[in-house]
Design an enzyme around this catalytic site. Structure first.
Site, short mmCIF file in Angstrom:
data_model
loop_
_atom_site.label_atom_id
_atom_site.label_comp_id
_atom_site.label_asym_id
_atom_site.label_seq_id
_atom_site.Cartn_x
_atom_site.Cartn_y
_atom_site.Cartn_z
N THR A 46 0.80 -1.05 0.07
CA THR A 46 -0.02 -0.08 -0.07
C THR A 46 0.77 1.13 0.00
O THR A 46 0.43 2.39 -0.36
CB THR A 46 -1.03 -0.09 1.29
OG1 THR A 46 -0.22 -0.33 2.47
CG2 THR A 46 -2.01 -1.21 0.97
N TYR A 109 -12.65 -0.63 3.98
CA TYR A 109 -13.81 0.26 3.65
C TYR A 109 -15.09 -0.63 4.14
O TYR A 109 -16.11 -0.08 4.72
CB TYR A 109 -14.09 0.85 2.29
CG TYR A 109 -15.38 1.69 2.03
CD1 TYR A 109 -15.48 2.72 2.72
CD2 TYR A 109 -16.42 1.00 1.40
CE1 TYR A 109 -16.72 3.78 2.54
CE2 TYR A 109 -17.53 1.96 1.44
CZ TYR A 109 -17.69 2.89 1.69
OH TYR A 109 -19.00 3.75 1.74
N TYR A 135 -2.22 -9.06 6.18
CA TYR A 135 -1.76 -7.75 6.43
C TYR A 135 -2.97 -6.97 7.12
O TYR A 135 -4.07 -6.82 6.39
CB TYR A 135 -1.41 -6.90 5.21
CG TYR A 135 -1.03 -5.53 5.55
CD1 TYR A 135 -0.70 -4.90 6.91
CD2 TYR A 135 -0.95 -4.43 4.41
CE1 TYR A 135 -0.21 -3.75 7.12
CE2 TYR A 135 -0.47 -3.06 4.80
CZ TYR A 135 0.08 -2.67 6.17
OH TYR A 135 0.24 -1.45 6.31
N ARG A 140 -6.20 1.97 8.96
CA ARG A 140 -6.73 2.40 7.42
C ARG A 140 -7.88 1.47 6.59
O ARG A 140 -8.43 2.07 6.04
CB ARG A 140 -5.40 1.97 6.55
CG ARG A 140 -4.29 3.09 6.69
CD ARG A 140 -3.37 2.48 5.75
NE ARG A 140 -2.19 3.72 6.30
CZ ARG A 140 -1.97 4.72 5.18
NH1 ARG A 140 -2.82 5.17 4.43
NH2 ARG A 140 -0.98 5.59 5.45
N LYS A 164 1.46 -9.49 8.70
CA LYS A 164 1.98 -8.29 8.99
C LYS A 164 0.89 -7.31 9.71
O LYS A 164 -0.24 -7.11 9.46
CB LYS A 164 2.43 -7.44 7.73
CG LYS A 164 3.05 -5.89 7.91
CD LYS A 164 3.01 -5.19 6.59
CE LYS A 164 3.46 -3.88 6.74
NZ LYS A 164 3.17 -3.19 5.56
N ILE A 206 8.23 -5.16 8.13
CA ILE A 206 8.20 -4.51 6.73
C ILE A 206 7.73 -3.12 6.83
O ILE A 206 6.77 -2.50 7.35
CB ILE A 206 6.68 -5.25 5.98
CG1 ILE A 206 7.18 -6.56 5.74
CG2 ILE A 206 6.61 -4.40 4.51
CD1 ILE A 206 5.88 -7.52 4.93
#
Length: 293
Positions: A46, A109, A135, A140, A164, A206
């Protein structure tokens, strides 16, 4: 996961002033990461502004990255989204040559329930020829993948090999470490918590700030792995302020400015709806860079 121990970096995607992909700068960035000791690269996570790249551009970046890396370090490809059918389509059409694993962000979302998150990753696991890194970044995505769902996925699908974690929730990290299969790995998804996450058993990071400071991030993970916490704490503390500045006006806006200031990429251009950092933040970054030299 032996190939993905230590420091990985979620590469930015450099753009020219007109918004097209700057492949010369991307080549410079890749070489900089490898020459400075980064253990592996994540292409189009991302941080690479993947949401603003079209299918043709994504393929161009992946093909270029594989060629530029030339088998010097492992590469992880970021393929994720909130449309499960589309993510599976991308995976089915992805050329895996040159790649070690996939990193796939939890659906954003839509705010699915845990069963929806499980079924999303189930579809991905069944489609992928490569190992998968989950992830979780609820700040977010708008939803959290619970430790129970993470462990359930790890137990049910052998090709789901790591997560992650960027939830910032140490109770969650502890639960994953306690309940996960022995061959499933925890990876830090937040630069400021790499040291304490590795202290409880995470295998590395990461990183975002690693784009600009690969040598320091790699040294930090190496120090923790060697139980050299004196060195690790010094590196951790030195990077805290610049890491905050990387995110104060959105990611990857801050780190792109640092890369431009260091001469690694030519422009700090980002694609809308992101915009470059303000003069005030540039000044603060410049001051901190002077301290870090």
């Amino acid at each position: 996961m032996n190939e993905l121990q230590g420091a990985g970096v979620a590469l930015v995607t450099p753009f020219n002033a007109d918004g097209t992909i700057d492949f010369d700068s991307l080549g410079n960035l890749i070489d900089y990461q490898i020459n400075q000791g980064m253990n592996y690269l994540v292409s189009l996570g991302t941080t690479g502004e993947t949401a603003t790249l079209n299918e043709k551009e994504r393929k161009q970046v992946w093909d270029f990255t594989v060629k530029q890396v030339n088998k010097r370090v492992p590469i992880v490809a970021g393929i994720g989204g909130n449309n499960t059918q589309e993510v599976v389509h991308q995976i089915n059409n992805f050329d895996t040559n040159g790649f070690t694993a996939l990193l796939s962000v939890s659906p954003y979302y839509n705010k699915p329930v845990q069963e929806g998150i499980y079924q999303h990753y189930k579809a991905i696991a069944e489609a992928s020829k490569l190992p998968i890194i989950l992830y979780n970044v609820p700040g977010r995505t708008g939803s959290n993948m619970s430790p129970a769902t993470t462990v359930r996925l790890a137990q049910d699908f052998p090709n789901i090999v790591a997560t992650k974690e960027a939830s910032g929730n140490f109770a969650q990290f502890n639960e994953i470490m306690r309940d996960k299969p022995a061959d499933f790995s925890l990876i830090s998804g937040d630069d400021p918590v790499t040291l304490p996450m590795m202290a409880i058993g995470a295998i590395g990071i990461i990183s975002v700030v690693g784009n600009a400071f690969p040598k320091e991030v790699a040294a930090l993970t190496k120090a923790v792995a060697a139980n050299d916490f004196i060195t690790a704490r010094k590196l951790h503390n030195a990077l805290l302020k610049i890491t905050d500045l990387c995110f104060v006006e959105g990611n990857p806006c801050g780190v792109k400015y640092i890369l431009q200031a260091k001469g690694i990429i030519k422009q700090d251009t980002v694609r809308l709806p992101l915009v470059p950092v303000t003069a005030q933040t540039r000044k603060a970054i410049d001051q901190e860079l002077t301290k870090l030299q």
